[in-house]
Design a protein around this motif. Sequence first.
Motif, PDB file in Angstrom:
ATOM      1  N   SER A 209       0.823  -1.213   0.000  1.00 49.10           N
ATOM      2  CA  SER A 209       0.000   0.000   0.000  1.00 49.10           C
ATOM      3  C   SER A 209       0.858   1.265   0.000  1.00 49.10           C
ATOM      4  N   LYS A 210       2.107   1.136   0.418  1.00 43.60           N
ATOM      5  CA  LYS A 210       3.031   2.285   0.438  1.00 43.60           C
ATOM      6  C   LYS A 210       4.347   1.829  -0.195  1.00 43.60           C
ATOM      7  N   VAL A 211       4.394   1.944  -1.523  1.00 49.57           N
ATOM      8  CA  VAL A 211       5.535   1.443  -2.290  1.00 49.57           C
ATOM      9  C   VAL A 211       6.508   2.587  -2.555  1.00 49.57           C
ATOM     10  N   ALA A 212       7.795   2.319  -2.373  1.00 52.17           N
ATOM     11  CA  ALA A 212       8.848   3.284  -2.692  1.00 52.17           C
ATOM     12  C   ALA A 212       9.822   2.640  -3.667  1.00 52.17           C
ATOM     13  N   GLN A 267      14.199  10.229   3.250  1.00 45.52           N
ATOM     14  CA  GLN A 267      14.417   9.411   4.427  1.00 45.52           C
ATOM     15  C   GLN A 267      13.103   9.002   5.070  1.00 45.52           C
ATOM     16  N   GLU A 268      12.156   9.930   5.131  1.00 43.17           N
ATOM     17  CA  GLU A 268      10.863   9.613   5.737  1.00 43.17           C
ATOM     18  C   GLU A 268      10.083   8.621   4.890  1.00 43.17           C
ATOM     19  N   ALA A 269      10.213   8.709   3.567  1.00 47.89           N
ATOM     20  CA  ALA A 269       9.529   7.741   2.704  1.00 47.89           C
ATOM     21  C   ALA A 269      10.075   6.333   2.935  1.00 47.89           C
ATOM     22  N   LEU A 270      11.391   6.216   3.114  1.00 50.71           N
ATOM     23  CA  LEU A 270      11.980   4.908   3.389  1.00 50.71           C
ATOM     24  C   LEU A 270      11.592   4.399   4.768  1.00 50.71           C
ATOM     25  N   GLN A 271      11.399   5.295   5.707  1.00 52.02           N
ATOM     26  CA  GLN A 271      10.993   4.892   7.057  1.00 52.02           C
ATOM     27  C   GLN A 271       9.541   4.465   7.115  1.00 52.02           C
ATOM     28  N   GLU A 272       8.726   4.918   6.166  1.00 49.43           N
ATOM     29  CA  GLU A 272       7.285   4.657   6.207  1.00 49.43           C
ATOM     30  C   GLU A 272       6.826   3.586   5.230  1.00 49.43           C
ATOM     31  N   CYS A 273       7.608   3.296   4.177  1.00 50.50           N
ATOM     32  CA  CYS A 273       7.121   2.398   3.129  1.00 50.50           C
ATOM     33  C   CYS A 273       6.929   0.979   3.655  1.00 50.50           C
ATOM     34  N   ASP A 274       5.989   0.252   3.030  1.00 48.18           N
ATOM     35  CA  ASP A 274       5.815  -1.168   3.369  1.00 48.18           C
ATOM     36  C   ASP A 274       6.322  -2.080   2.254  1.00 48.18           C
ATOM     37  N   THR A 275       6.704  -1.472   1.106  1.00 50.66           N
ATOM     38  CA  THR A 275       7.244  -2.228  -0.019  1.00 50.66           C
ATOM     39  C   THR A 275       8.327  -1.383  -0.674  1.00 50.66           C
ATOM     40  N   LEU A 276       9.454  -2.022  -0.955  1.00 49.59           N
ATOM     41  CA  LEU A 276      10.590  -1.299  -1.537  1.00 49.59           C
ATOM     42  C   LEU A 276      11.055  -2.020  -2.795  1.00 49.59           C
ATOM     43  N   ILE A 277      11.182  -1.231  -3.881  1.00 47.34           N
ATOM     44  CA  ILE A 277      11.753  -1.747  -5.129  1.00 47.34           C
ATOM     45  C   ILE A 277      13.130  -1.149  -5.275  1.00 47.34           C
ATOM     46  N   LEU A 278      14.169  -1.990  -5.228  1.00 46.18           N
ATOM     47  CA  LEU A 278      15.547  -1.538  -5.427  1.00 46.18           C
ATOM     48  C   LEU A 278      15.920  -1.838  -6.871  1.00 46.18           C
ATOM     49  N   ALA A 279      16.161  -0.799  -7.654  1.00 44.87           N
ATOM     50  CA  ALA A 279      16.420  -0.978  -9.080  1.00 44.87           C
ATOM     51  C   ALA A 279      17.773  -0.387  -9.451  1.00 44.87           C
ATOM     52  N   GLY A 280      18.703  -1.253  -9.832  1.00 42.88           N
ATOM     53  CA  GLY A 280      20.001  -0.788 -10.307  1.00 42.88           C
ATOM     54  C   GLY A 280      20.810  -0.044  -9.276  1.00 42.88           C
ATOM     55  N   THR A 281      20.741  -0.464  -8.019  1.00 41.49           N
ATOM     56  CA  THR A 281      21.472   0.224  -6.970  1.00 41.49           C
ATOM     57  C   THR A 281      21.993  -0.758  -5.936  1.00 41.49           C
ATOM     58  N   SER A 282      23.170  -0.427  -5.385  1.00 41.85           N
ATOM     59  CA  SER A 282      23.640  -1.109  -4.181  1.00 41.85           C
ATOM     60  C   SER A 282      24.104  -0.030  -3.205  1.00 41.85           C
ATOM     61  N   PHE A 283      23.281   1.017  -3.062  1.00 43.02           N
ATOM     62  CA  PHE A 283      23.557   2.119  -2.142  1.00 43.02           C
ATOM     63  C   PHE A 283      24.081   1.552  -0.830  1.00 43.02           C
ATOM     64  N   PRO A 284      25.305   1.958  -0.404  1.00 41.65           N
ATOM     65  CA  PRO A 284      25.995   1.195   0.635  1.00 41.65           C
ATOM     66  C   PRO A 284      25.571   1.448   2.074  1.00 41.65           C
ATOM     67  N   TYR A 285      24.899   2.589   2.344  1.00 44.84           N
ATOM     68  CA  TYR A 285      24.668   2.960   3.750  1.00 44.84           C
ATOM     69  C   TYR A 285      23.377   2.319   4.256  1.00 44.84           C
ATOM     70  N   MET A 286      23.531   1.178   4.906  1.00 44.65           N
ATOM     71  CA  MET A 286      22.370   0.370   5.272  1.00 44.65           C
ATOM     72  C   MET A 286      21.494   1.013   6.338  1.00 44.65           C
ATOM     73  N   GLU A 287      22.060   1.978   7.098  1.00 49.42           N
ATOM     74  CA  GLU A 287      21.271   2.620   8.151  1.00 49.42           C
ATOM     75  C   GLU A 287      20.151   3.486   7.585  1.00 49.42           C
ATOM     76  N   PHE A 288      20.202   3.789   6.278  1.00 50.79           N
ATOM     77  CA  PHE A 288      19.158   4.620   5.680  1.00 50.79           C
ATOM     78  C   PHE A 288      18.047   3.792   5.043  1.00 50.79           C
ATOM     79  N   TYR A 289      18.218   2.492   4.952  1.00 53.70           N
ATOM     80  CA  TYR A 289      17.166   1.635   4.414  1.00 53.70           C
ATOM     81  C   TYR A 289      16.056   1.453   5.457  1.00 53.70           C
ATOM     82  N   PRO A 290      14.904   0.936   5.052  1.00 55.22           N
ATOM     83  CA  PRO A 290      13.897   0.562   6.055  1.00 55.22           C
ATOM     84  C   PRO A 290      14.477  -0.466   7.023  1.00 55.22           C
ATOM     85  N   ARG A 291      13.930  -0.530   8.208  1.00 61.90           N
ATOM     86  CA  ARG A 291      14.353  -1.570   9.150  1.00 61.90           C
ATOM     87  C   ARG A 291      14.069  -2.941   8.540  1.00 61.90           C
TER      88      ARG A 291
END
Length: 583
Positions: A209-212, A267-291
């Motif tokens: 319902s909350k896709v990022a 940052q707030e969108a990542l903290q609130e989303c219930d579904t995450l699509i990671l496309a073409g990225t391996s962004f290294p800082y894991m503390e910024f991903y959703p829990r």
Amino acid sequence: MANTVAGILVDRLVDWGVRTIFSLPGDGINGIFEALRTRSQEIQLIQVRHEEAAAFAACAYAKFSRRLGVCLATSGPGGIHLLNGLYDAKFDGQPVLAITGHTFHDLIGTHYQQDVDLDKLFMDVAAYNERVMGPDHVCNVVDEAVKTAISKRTVAHITIPKDIQDWSGDGARSKANIAKHSGDLYTDPLPLPPPALLEQAAQIINQGSKVAILAGRGCLTARNEVLELAEKLGAPIIKPLLGKAVVPDDHPYTTGGVGLLGTAPSQEALQECDTLILAGTSFPYMEFYPRPGQARAVQIDLDPARIGLRYPVEVGLVGQCWDVLRALLPLVRHKPHRDFLSRTQDKMRRWNELMAERGTRTDMPMKPQVIAHRLNDVLADDAIICCDTGTVTTWAARHIKIRGTMEFSASGTLATMACGLPYAVGAAVAHPGRQVVCFAGDGGFTMLMGELATMVKYRLPVKIIVIKNNVLGMIKWEQLALEGNPQYGVQLQPIDFAAFARACGADGYSVDDPAHVPDILRQAFRQQGPAVIEAVVDPSEPPLPGKITMEQAWHFAKALARGQKDRWEIIKTVVEDKVREVV
């Protein structure tokens, strides 16, 4: 033309479509330089002032041309100097071929001058790493090196002893080495996930319902597909630094960057989303991903080893982002409810208003945001932005707005200083008809500032912004906010960069008043050749992250209490910035 080993090498590179080599000459590659001289109509030599710049320029050439970048260095110290730029290419997944000289073949290992075993030194940085043994070995090695660099999007290395470079092409071919058995042809693999995996990924996305969408540099050629996916799902598009040009910054679906350089709405969108699509990225800082466990995740990547590297995903789709997204889009249902997107867009509107307010401040000393913000007025819709590493990366990430077909890059995972100027050399050589801008700090610029002479020599009309605060700013703020220590060892001896530019034969400008910035930029950008704009800015302006943690605030306060020299100026600046955010 003499049919030497060096000549065979250059001819084979030409067969592979190589038209540009970045290099600094040296006696360990004199044979190769002679081959380049006699083939100068077929392959262009760009002479740089430092081998590190040659590797950076080759990396940028690969990034912006999407072709193989090639750099060449002499034996011993010349090859050693390549390493930083080559690691930048490796970490950012760019195909670069490095060619080096070596000492005489029969003196290797005898402590002779410049006897550095470069094929051993390059073992970590190069996926393919080989020493040429003679004329009948060259084509085989070049073919393998080029194919490896392109297919694995990484670094390959060839080294040739200096005397072997001059050997005649009439070698003693082994019976097993059939002539012309290795071809100068490469075809990209275009894998697609099986239909069952695509269906499974679509099911996860459809249930959310909350896709990022976290869209990285792998999506740079998939703008239309990313936007169509976002429109179907009502999903905000969050962009890691190397994905800044995936979609325009003024598009209503993007929240801009992420991480320390990013925006609060991202940052707030990542903290609130219930579904995450990671496309073409391996962004290294894991503390910024959703829990972990907060969001279900689907990942798209060309490299199967990257699936699940940063965040636990339920489905991994291997392939080029544009291909995978085209296959996935028909399976994804349109989501009529847009509450998550609407809330994110409202936050982004307020964030953009804040950035515009910061970018138009008239305070003295001048704020660094002002020069980045005003730069947008003189950028072409197809400009290429080459950004160095430091606090300048924050100002560029937040205030330079991508529009049209603009491109942007920086040193991503390696995050090395000194890349900005040689990146601009590579970009300008790759795209001679486009506007190229280098955005650098005074620390990064001075590391390889001799490359301004390279731009003058080849009439590369690069416009260079140097943010001058006489301090290694990012290190200063890391000492304060991350370590809780007062700054130490970061002050820089001032340099008159405008005078330096004129001494090199370029145009030089200096500005320290926000009111004069628009006119100075317009004047500099009207010049036909390279120009340096020195922007003298407030050294106490902090590159605050979009969201400040309690730990960062505590370390910051502790550092100020322990005797930071300019603590009152810093406190004043930080308080002003935070008050403006609240207001």
